[in-house]
Design a protein around this motif. Structure first.
Motif, PDB file in Angstrom:
ATOM      1  N   MET A   1      39.653 -12.416  64.495  1.00 15.70           N
ATOM      2  CA  MET A   1      38.902 -13.059  65.558  1.00 15.70           C
ATOM      3  C   MET A   1      37.645 -12.255  65.865  1.00 15.70           C
ATOM      4  O   MET A   1      37.611 -11.036  65.686  1.00 15.70           O
ATOM      5  N   SER A   2      36.608 -12.936  66.352  1.00 12.47           N
ATOM      6  CA  SER A   2      35.333 -12.271  66.645  1.00 12.47           C
ATOM      7  C   SER A   2      35.020 -12.219  68.127  1.00 12.47           C
ATOM      8  O   SER A   2      34.170 -11.436  68.558  1.00 12.47           O
ATOM      9  N   SER A   3      35.700 -13.047  68.937  1.00  4.15           N
ATOM     10  CA  SER A   3      35.401 -13.094  70.356  1.00  4.15           C
ATOM     11  C   SER A   3      36.595 -13.644  71.122  1.00  4.15           C
ATOM     12  O   SER A   3      37.358 -14.467  70.587  1.00  4.15           O
ATOM     13  N   VAL A   4      36.765 -13.207  72.378  1.00  6.02           N
ATOM     14  CA  VAL A   4      37.852 -13.699  73.221  1.00  6.02           C
ATOM     15  C   VAL A   4      37.316 -14.014  74.613  1.00  6.02           C
ATOM     16  O   VAL A   4      36.300 -13.453  75.048  1.00  6.02           O
ATOM     17  N   ALA A   5      37.996 -14.915  75.319  1.00  3.46           N
ATOM     18  CA  ALA A   5      37.625 -15.256  76.683  1.00  3.46           C
ATOM     19  C   ALA A   5      38.859 -15.771  77.412  1.00  3.46           C
ATOM     20  O   ALA A   5      39.787 -16.304  76.788  1.00  3.46           O
ATOM     21  N   THR A   6      38.867 -15.608  78.735  1.00  2.00           N
ATOM     22  CA  THR A   6      39.985 -16.087  79.535  1.00  2.00           C
ATOM     23  C   THR A   6      39.473 -16.868  80.740  1.00  2.00           C
ATOM     24  O   THR A   6      38.408 -16.573  81.282  1.00  2.00           O
ATOM     25  N   GLY A   7      40.268 -17.862  81.137  1.00  2.00           N
ATOM     26  CA  GLY A   7      40.000 -18.576  82.376  1.00  2.00           C
ATOM     27  C   GLY A   7      41.004 -18.138  83.413  1.00  2.00           C
ATOM     28  O   GLY A   7      41.558 -17.038  83.336  1.00  2.00           O
ATOM     29  N   GLY A   8      41.258 -18.994  84.401  1.00  2.87           N
ATOM     30  CA  GLY A   8      42.256 -18.647  85.393  1.00  2.87           C
ATOM     31  C   GLY A   8      43.619 -18.454  84.764  1.00  2.87           C
ATOM     32  O   GLY A   8      44.261 -17.413  84.923  1.00  2.87           O
TER      33      GLY A   8
ATOM     34  N   GLY B   1      35.326 -17.134  61.234  1.00  3.92           N
ATOM     35  CA  GLY B   1      34.705 -18.281  60.579  1.00  3.92           C
ATOM     36  C   GLY B   1      34.143 -19.311  61.532  1.00  3.92           C
ATOM     37  O   GLY B   1      33.652 -20.360  61.098  1.00  3.92           O
ATOM     38  N   GLY B   2      34.204 -19.043  62.849  1.00  5.78           N
ATOM     39  CA  GLY B   2      33.634 -19.974  63.816  1.00  5.78           C
ATOM     40  C   GLY B   2      34.583 -21.035  64.334  1.00  5.78           C
ATOM     41  O   GLY B   2      34.140 -21.994  64.975  1.00  5.78           O
TER      42      GLY B   2
END
Length: 384
Positions: A217-224, A233-234
């Motif tokens: 993986m190249s990026s991570v994000a979280t919500g509530g 690979g996008g």
């Protein structure tokens, strides 16, 4: 680069009351992307265009990283809606990164990190720590060498050096860690499937998301209470709570609201409207296709042959930028945070047409709790 905001604006995080255009909607709900303007025209740093944006529920922090770097705050600051440039309170000149919350402003400087209580006018930080800036790669908040910073005491938490952390995203009650190897680890509350381990149990220590093993993986994000990540690979993977369609998967609540809205519009036009009983029966038939909790990572197709380069999450909505410069949003939209000039929610990724119409290419997106901020540049048109 120009920054635009849309969504929740009750504390003037996006634009000042009384100066909202008709296209932007009401003071509280800004449904059309609106370019960020300085609230204070007397300070030279406020006249700069922000290089990066950080957002919480009632505040926005603009990072000015050119020349004498500093941070400007917009929104609810010390019980008043003003913009602060560190004249009193936090001294931000020279900072390299920042994170804003409802109670604290965290700043990093070369060699130290500081946490300020922004609800009080203090001349010294509430907490500070010296840090060793020598590392194999550049770390961005909330990561610092050896651990990470939170917005509630204790502010500092250590991490095992074996994880070799690259980036970290903190949700309402869970954490998502990306290692330099591309592996993803999660821990914290798991009651909404936001940890991605297939169950609803919590984890006290970082645990690898096994379903993603072998796919860097190249990026991570979280919500509530939901999580997303981008593969090398996008491709976009999502998991967790889908009550408002924030995963881009079929949501019963969203579909029902859309149906009710459509029937209301048809009724206003004098067309035949199905009875509420028939409508409920229709929803029940499709119930097996609805997803309220996705406990394993699921691949989400935003558009055919579309690669994702950036993603961010609000409390219950998600925004992603493609390699072609398009912005897609989905999830809860009650405050206009999806940018589609409506207050409707969506469980399907939809392109924000405003940027295409203005011939702008989106390069970055940052979600606040109930709003969205996007950075865009002028689209380069090819000559034919």
């Amino acid at each position: 680069m120009r920054w635009f905001g849309f969504g929740f604006n009750a504390f003037e995080q996006i634009c000042v009351h009384g100066k909202v255009t008709e296209d932007a909607g009401s003071d509280v709900k800004v449904t059309c992307p609106t370019e960020l303007k300085s609230h204070v025209e007397t300070s030279s740093c406020c006249l700069k265009k922000p290089g990066e944006i950080r957002a919480s529920w009632s505040r926005r922090a603009s990072l000015h990283l050119d020349g004498d770097s500093c941070v400007c705050l917009a929104g609810f600051v010390t019980a008043t809606s003003v913009e602060s440039c560190g004249v009193s309170g936090p001294k931000t000149c020279g900072c390299t990164d920042a994170v804003i919350s409802e109670y604290h402003l965290t700043l990093t400087f070369p060699g130290r990190v500081e946490v300020w209580d922004i609800q009080k006018k203090e001349s010294t930080p509430k907490w500070s720590m010296e840090i060793n800036t020598q590392s194999d790669h550049t770390l961005k908040l909330p990561l610092v060498p050896g651990g990470y910073i939170t917005n509630k005491p204790p502010f500092y938490h250590s991490l095992s050096p074996c994880l070799k952390a690259k980036s970290l995203a903190l949700g309402a009650e869970h954490a998502l860690l990306l290692c330099v190897t591309g592996d993803v680890y999660t821990w914290g509350l798991g009651s909404h499937g936001q940890l991605g381990h297939g169950g609803l149990t919590s984890e006290e220590e970082p645990r690898a998301v096994e379903a993603l093993c072998g796919m860097p993986m190249s990026s991570v994000a979280t919500g509530g209470w939901h999580s997303v990540c981008i593969s090398a690979g996008g491709d976009l993977y999502v998991w967790g709570w889908n009550e408002s369609g924030q995963l881009g998967l079929p949501s019963q609540g969203v579909r029902k609201a859309l149906q009710q809205n459509q029937h209301t519009q048809q009724g206003n036009l004098g067309q035949e409207v199905k009875s509420s009983e028939e409508e409920l029966q229709e929803v029940e038939k499709l119930k097996e296709f609805f997803i309220s909790i996705q406990a394993f990572p699921a691949l989400l197709d935003v558009t055919p042959s579309c690669e994702i380069k950036a993603v961010s999450c609000g409390s219950r909505h998600t925004a992603a930028v493609t390699t072609t410069g398009d912005l897609y949003t989905w999830g809860w939209g009650e405050y206009g945070q999806l940018g589609h000039q409506t207050l409707m929610s969506s469980d399907e990724p939809q392109r924000v047409e405003f940027f295409k119409e203005q011939q702008l290419r989106v390069v970055e997106v940052v979600c606040g709790t109930w709003n969205t901020f996007a950075a865009a540049i002028k689209e380069e048109l090819s000559c034919s």
